[in-house]
Write an enzyme that holds these catalytic residues in place. Structure first.
Site, PDB file in Angstrom:
ATOM      1  N   LYS A  96      23.167  22.648 -15.548  1.00 29.22           N
ATOM      2  CA  LYS A  96      23.350  22.488 -17.057  1.00 29.22           C
ATOM      3  C   LYS A  96      24.350  23.307 -17.761  1.00 29.22           C
ATOM      4  O   LYS A  96      24.359  24.490 -17.455  1.00 29.22           O
ATOM      5  CB  LYS A  96      22.080  22.706 -17.782  1.00 29.22           C
ATOM      6  CG  LYS A  96      22.165  22.585 -19.334  1.00 29.22           C
ATOM      7  CD  LYS A  96      20.971  23.079 -19.990  1.00 29.22           C
ATOM      8  CE  LYS A  96      21.208  22.981 -21.622  1.00 29.22           C
ATOM      9  NZ  LYS A  96      20.324  23.803 -22.293  1.00 29.22           N
TER      10      LYS A  96
ATOM     11  N   ALA B 240      17.441  21.022 -27.559  1.00 29.21           N
ATOM     12  CA  ALA B 240      17.663  21.932 -28.726  1.00 29.21           C
ATOM     13  C   ALA B 240      17.006  21.351 -29.987  1.00 29.21           C
ATOM     14  O   ALA B 240      17.209  20.244 -30.255  1.00 29.21           O
ATOM     15  CB  ALA B 240      19.115  22.493 -28.741  1.00 29.21           C
ATOM     16  N   GLY B 241      16.256  22.219 -30.693  1.00 31.04           N
ATOM     17  CA  GLY B 241      15.731  22.011 -31.862  1.00 31.04           C
ATOM     18  C   GLY B 241      14.435  21.147 -31.960  1.00 31.04           C
ATOM     19  O   GLY B 241      13.770  21.363 -33.081  1.00 31.04           O
TER      20      GLY B 241
ATOM     21  N   ASN C 247      12.318  24.645 -24.818  1.00 39.82           N
ATOM     22  CA  ASN C 247      11.973  25.840 -24.110  1.00 39.82           C
ATOM     23  C   ASN C 247      11.048  26.480 -25.157  1.00 39.82           C
ATOM     24  O   ASN C 247       9.874  26.579 -25.304  1.00 39.82           O
ATOM     25  CB  ASN C 247      13.005  26.796 -23.523  1.00 39.82           C
ATOM     26  CG  ASN C 247      12.522  27.996 -23.159  1.00 39.82           C
ATOM     27  OD1 ASN C 247      13.296  28.621 -22.267  1.00 39.82           O
ATOM     28  ND2 ASN C 247      11.525  28.388 -23.374  1.00 39.82           N
ATOM     29  N   THR C 248      11.723  26.853 -26.555  1.00 37.90           N
ATOM     30  CA  THR C 248      10.877  27.550 -27.465  1.00 37.90           C
ATOM     31  C   THR C 248       9.804  27.045 -27.906  1.00 37.90           C
ATOM     32  O   THR C 248       8.811  27.508 -28.225  1.00 37.90           O
ATOM     33  CB  THR C 248      12.155  27.909 -28.678  1.00 37.90           C
ATOM     34  OG1 THR C 248      13.156  28.522 -27.925  1.00 37.90           O
ATOM     35  CG2 THR C 248      11.353  29.139 -29.479  1.00 37.90           C
TER      36      THR C 248
END
Length: 323
Positions: free
Chosen positions: A166, A253-254, A275-276
């Site tokens: 990635k 992301a997001g 992830n988060t």
């Protein structure tokens, strides 16, 4: 005993008829269809159809369609789960491994960092998540130039032999938006060196196409800034990227919660990376399971085809004939 080929696999049997073979396989002859040496054997005659050495049979039955066989592929590698998860921000490796299992993901992103030479026996991610069972996707998180990203992935390939990677090259620390000029440069170099880069990018259909032409094996547009949890901010451009791409498209992301993952899949994306959203949930294991279900539900909804939008109400029950 005779040798047969059944559904592409060699098998030895003492059965003398197709019906006997089917029952030997613990199947009901009344619930299957059989092709015998290229000819369909009528179900009513399975007891009469004799078997001989070297025969080839295809035995089929009905199964539920959709999710079970709804795989996706990137760079010639096929996966069942459309969810990719990260390995950062967890309280420890045990929690990370448990969240991975709950998510059903088959790919994890891993950052490349220096070994702690002062404590070389400290636990490592590979002690908890086996790279032989889970596909590691080395990433270039924290790289702000093409040269740094390329150097990082060269080290990753040396460390584990990985070529599916990635790529992300960030523009600045506040927004963590990608620097598309450096990203494109890195993509071209990596592709020429035999890497298979899955590339994080802005949600721009033109930039996505340029990356594909440069050698990206997957396009990974952001839904919102990394770690923001804001959800997909521009569904229109994500949909346009999906429509114009000939390689997999994954929102990266997001994502903040399960509904965000479902939206990404409903737009036709091949997958979602997060992830988060899992690691910072109050219950990461439960959130991982929720994300798994959301990705599956969103994919099913996309395949089903949503109803059209209307400006005004349209009753489900007819109004004619009311009492």
């Amino acid at each position: 005993m005779i040798a047969l080929t059944v559904n592409g696999e060699s098998r030895r049997t003492a059965a003398t008829s197709i019906a006997q073979l089917v029952r030997e396989l613990e199947l009901d002859p009344a619930k299957v269809a059989v092709e015998h040496n290229g000819t369909i054997a009528p179900r009513s005659e399975l007891e009469k159809h004799a078997l001989a050495e070297g025969d080839t049979l295809e035995i089929v039955h009905f199964v539920g369609g959709g999710q079970a066989d709804d795989t996706w592929s990137v760079a010639g590698r096929t996966f069942k789960s459309r969810l990719i998860v990260g390995t950062g921000k967890y309280k420890d490796f045990e929690q990370n491994a448990a969240a991975l299992e709950a998510s059903g993901a088959e790919i994890v992103t891993v950052a490349v960092r220096r070994v702690n030479v002062s404590d070389p026996k400290a636990p490592m991610l590979t002690d908890y998540i086996d790279p032989k069972k889970t596909t590691y996707l080395p990433n270039t998180a924290g790289c702000f130039t093409a040269d740094d990203a390329i150097r990082t992935l060269r080290l990753a390939r040396e460390a584990g032999g990985w070529d599916l990677v990635k790529l992300e090259v960030l523009g600045e620390a506040k927004t963590l938006y990608p620097d598309m000029r450096e990203t494109l440069k890195a993509t071209e170099v990596l592709a020429k060196e035999g890497f298979l880069p899955m590339v994080y990018c802005v949600d721009d259909p033109i930039a996505a196409k340029q990356l594909e032409e440069a050698g990206a094996v997957a396009i990974m547009p952001l839904g919102a800034p990394i770690g923001s949890g804001l959800g997909i901010q521009n569904q229109v451009t994500i949909r346009l990227i999906v429509e114009g791409a000939s390689v997999p498209v994954l929102v990266d992301a997001g994502v903040g919660t399960a509904s965000d993952a479902a939206v990404a899949m409903e737009l036709g994306c091949d997958g979602v990376l997060m992830n988060t959203a899992i690691a910072e949930a109050k219950d990461p294991i439960r959130m991982a399971r929720a994300m798994k279900l959301a990705v599956e539900a969103g994919r099913d909804a996309y395949l089903a085809g949503r109803m059209g939008r209307r400006r005004y109400a349209d009753p489900s029950s007819p109004l004619a004939g009311l009492i």
